[in-house]
Scaffold this active site. Structure first.
Site, PDB file in Angstrom:
ATOM      1  N   PHE A  27     -35.526 -17.634 -55.802  1.00 39.59           N
ATOM      2  CA  PHE A  27     -34.129 -17.312 -55.499  1.00 39.59           C
ATOM      3  C   PHE A  27     -33.915 -16.889 -54.051  1.00 39.59           C
ATOM      4  O   PHE A  27     -32.805 -16.982 -53.540  1.00 39.59           O
ATOM      5  CB  PHE A  27     -33.620 -16.203 -56.435  1.00 39.59           C
ATOM      6  N   LYS A  58     -36.909 -28.070 -59.425  1.00 36.54           N
ATOM      7  CA  LYS A  58     -36.337 -27.066 -60.330  1.00 36.54           C
ATOM      8  C   LYS A  58     -36.077 -25.817 -59.510  1.00 36.54           C
ATOM      9  O   LYS A  58     -36.957 -24.998 -59.288  1.00 36.54           O
ATOM     10  CB  LYS A  58     -37.299 -26.762 -61.483  1.00 36.54           C
ATOM     11  N   GLU A 106     -32.593 -20.566 -61.150  1.00 40.03           N
ATOM     12  CA  GLU A 106     -31.335 -20.600 -61.882  1.00 40.03           C
ATOM     13  C   GLU A 106     -30.329 -19.583 -61.347  1.00 40.03           C
ATOM     14  O   GLU A 106     -29.136 -19.676 -61.648  1.00 40.03           O
ATOM     15  CB  GLU A 106     -31.583 -20.358 -63.371  1.00 40.03           C
ATOM     16  N   SER A 133     -43.458 -15.122 -57.455  1.00 40.83           N
ATOM     17  CA  SER A 133     -44.268 -13.932 -57.608  1.00 40.83           C
ATOM     18  C   SER A 133     -45.700 -14.296 -57.996  1.00 40.83           C
ATOM     19  O   SER A 133     -45.965 -15.389 -58.516  1.00 40.83           O
ATOM     20  CB  SER A 133     -43.674 -13.024 -58.684  1.00 40.83           C
ATOM     21  N   CYS A 158     -41.042 -12.815 -49.107  1.00 40.49           N
ATOM     22  CA  CYS A 158     -42.476 -12.658 -49.341  1.00 40.49           C
ATOM     23  C   CYS A 158     -43.211 -12.343 -48.045  1.00 40.49           C
ATOM     24  O   CYS A 158     -44.375 -11.944 -48.073  1.00 40.49           O
ATOM     25  CB  CYS A 158     -43.056 -13.915 -49.980  1.00 40.49           C
ATOM     26  N   GLU A 205     -45.503  -4.983 -55.423  1.00 41.23           N
ATOM     27  CA  GLU A 205     -44.553  -5.703 -54.574  1.00 41.23           C
ATOM     28  C   GLU A 205     -43.143  -5.298 -55.006  1.00 41.23           C
ATOM     29  O   GLU A 205     -42.679  -5.663 -56.085  1.00 41.23           O
ATOM     30  CB  GLU A 205     -44.734  -7.214 -54.702  1.00 41.23           C
TER      31      GLU A 205
END
Length: 497
Positions: A149, A173, A176, A226, A281, A382
């Site tokens: 995202f 993909k 969402e 992640s 990240c 994290e």
């Protein structure tokens, strides 16, 4: 309410699974759209479209592929403002940050435009009498990407432009939570002349992910997200015979030595910890202060942090926007209160922050923690939010041992005026990307992005030369053409002469 669909075979395709997910505006907290979730059958339809397209795209000329990519680069550049607005509306990051994301994605399209140079093979002539050996690289077939995202345009552009330039077809993909940018990128690709089925977009949740990982016609999967999910993607994908590159999470450290320019270090810490609300990240989440640098450095960071302007991403005055969801906002806030309970000093507590007129948004202010130790949750996990921890150490050796003990190894940075110390650091630190007086060392497009340890599962980094190698496979061809003057029968054992 607007419903976002899939892009399959060169056109929009309405979802038929009956399952939908909400798409929120993080600044207001309101659901503004819904996105159709693909079933395994809809994923299969996208793969079938990609497989059919591969029959011609995979054998198309480099000239044809690059002509489409050059046009695509022009269109993405012309629509960068629109893409940035879509990103801001669904992710929440400020408009300037969204524009920067599109610009970094364009770098990879530009790299893909030069794919003929990247696909040049090797030739050795006369390895034996009239025998030549050539090494070439060929496309894999249908490949897929599963993206996060936090960079809804850039990370997809890290993947599919190189993949399709190499002759593959692609099934994307996207997250969402932020589906609109990927759909727009597919529309622009069609406008650029990309044949139907070469790039497909299926929205969805774990059902779609598992369908991709299990599909026998998908040769390779790229993933960014992640660490736990990256490990799952790699384990499941490879068990199904796929080539997998899965980039995971991080806990990036910034080492500040006593001789560093503390104003530069403070500016860099602010930018790297709080930019994009820490949802990167490559964000710096830990400052390791050596010797007596901690007190003055914390003072400078606090002075700057107190002046940050937090607000809606479409407000030009905003320097930091909201977090992606209310659930994530609450989780990030829990690390600040948890750190205090575990003994850290909370220099700045941003957990109660709100924005007038946008009280239902997913807001959190910046937080700064001092005297953090490796046993604390705020250090070990994290957080993926605007929380910066300061760890105090006495020596460089103590600092490098601390950093190398981390299970992650994505990116790191050192701030110093000492060239010898910087050189030693870049060789000794266990991380895939290192910055010297650079807080977020994300490589340019022609160098590859990727970490070490639990920040990467698989053998290939993303984009750059590693990206080209990931989306192709090598073949060695040994050729012998008899000379017209040859003739006769010789039943003796061949010899190299």
């Amino acid at each position: 309410m607007k419903t976002l669909s899939h892009w399959i075979g060169g056109k929009p395709v309405e979802g038929v699974s009956g399952n939908f997910g909400p798409v929120y505006n993080p600044a207001t907290g309101a659901q503004e759209k819904q996105v159709a979730f693909a079933s395994a059958g809809e994923v299969d339809a996208a793969v079938r479209a990609a497989k059919e397209a591969f029959a011609t795209w995979g054998t198309s000329s480099l000239a044809k592929r690059t002509s489409v990519l050059f046009k695509y680069r022009e269109l993405v550049d012309a629509h960068r403002e629109e893409l940035a607005r879509l990103i801001t509306a669904e992710h929440g990051k400020v408009h300037s940050d969204a524009l920067g994301e599109v610009a970094r994605g364009l770098e990879i399209i530009e790299l893909a435009c030069g794919i003929p140079e990247k696909l040049k093979g090797e030739l050795s002539t006369q390895v034996s009498t009239r025998v030549d050996v050539a090494a070439i690289r060929q496309s894999l077939g249908v490949v897929a990407g599963i993206t996060p995202f936090n960079f809804p345009a850039m990370v997809p552009m890290w993947m599919f432009p190189i993949a399709i330039a190499c002759g593959n077809t692609f099934v994307l993909k996207p997250s969402e939570k932020v589906p609109s940018a990927a759909f727009k990128l597919a529309e622009l690709a069609a406008e650029a002349g990309l044949p139907d089925g070469v790039l497909n977009v299926v929205n969805g949740d774990k059902v779609a992910v598992d369908a991709i990982l299990a599909h026998p016609d998908i040769a390779a999967v790229s993933f960014v997200g992640s660490t736990p999910i990256a490990r799952y993607i790699h384990t499941t994908g490879t068990a199904n015979g796929k080539r997998v590159q899965a980039l995971g999470g991080a806990k990036n450290h910034m080492l500040v030595l006593p001789d560093a320019d503390l104003d530069l270090a403070a500016d860099s810490a602010i930018n790297a910890a709080y930019g994009s609300a820490g949802e990167r990240c490559m964000a710096i989440s830990v400052v390791v202060a050596v010797g007596d640098t901690a007190d003055p450095l914390i003072g400078k960071i606090k002075e700057r942090a107190d002046k940050l302007r937090i607000g809606p991403g479409d407000d030009p005055a905003s320097e930091m926007g909201p977090l992606i969801t209310k659930v994530h906002r609450d989780k990030v806030a829990s690390y600040v209160s948890g750190a205090a309970a575990q003994g850290a000093d909370v220099v700045i507590d941003g957990t109660g922050y709100t924005v007038e007129g946008y009280e239902d948004g997913h807001w959190i202010g910046v937080s700064l923690l001092d005297n953090v130790t490796p046993e604390m949750d705020a250090y070990r996990d994290e957080i993926f939010g605007p929380v910066l921890s300061v760890v105090r150490v006495e020596t460089y050796d103590e600092a490098i041992a601390l950093m190398n003990n981390s299970p992650w190894g994505n990116g790191t940075a050192i701030f110093t005026r000492d060239g010898g110390a910087a050189r030693r650091f870049q060789l000794e630190v266990e991380a895939g990307m290192v910055g010297v007086n650079v807080p977020i060392p994300v490589p340019v497009g022609y160098h590859s992005f990727g970490g070490w340890k639990d920040s990467l599962f698989g053998d290939h980094h993303i984009y750059g030369n590693d990206g080209v190698h990931f989306y192709t496979r090598g073949k060695v061809v040994t050729t012998r053409w008899p000379d017209p003057s040859d003739g006769g029968i010789n039943l003796g054992f061949p010899s190299n002469h």
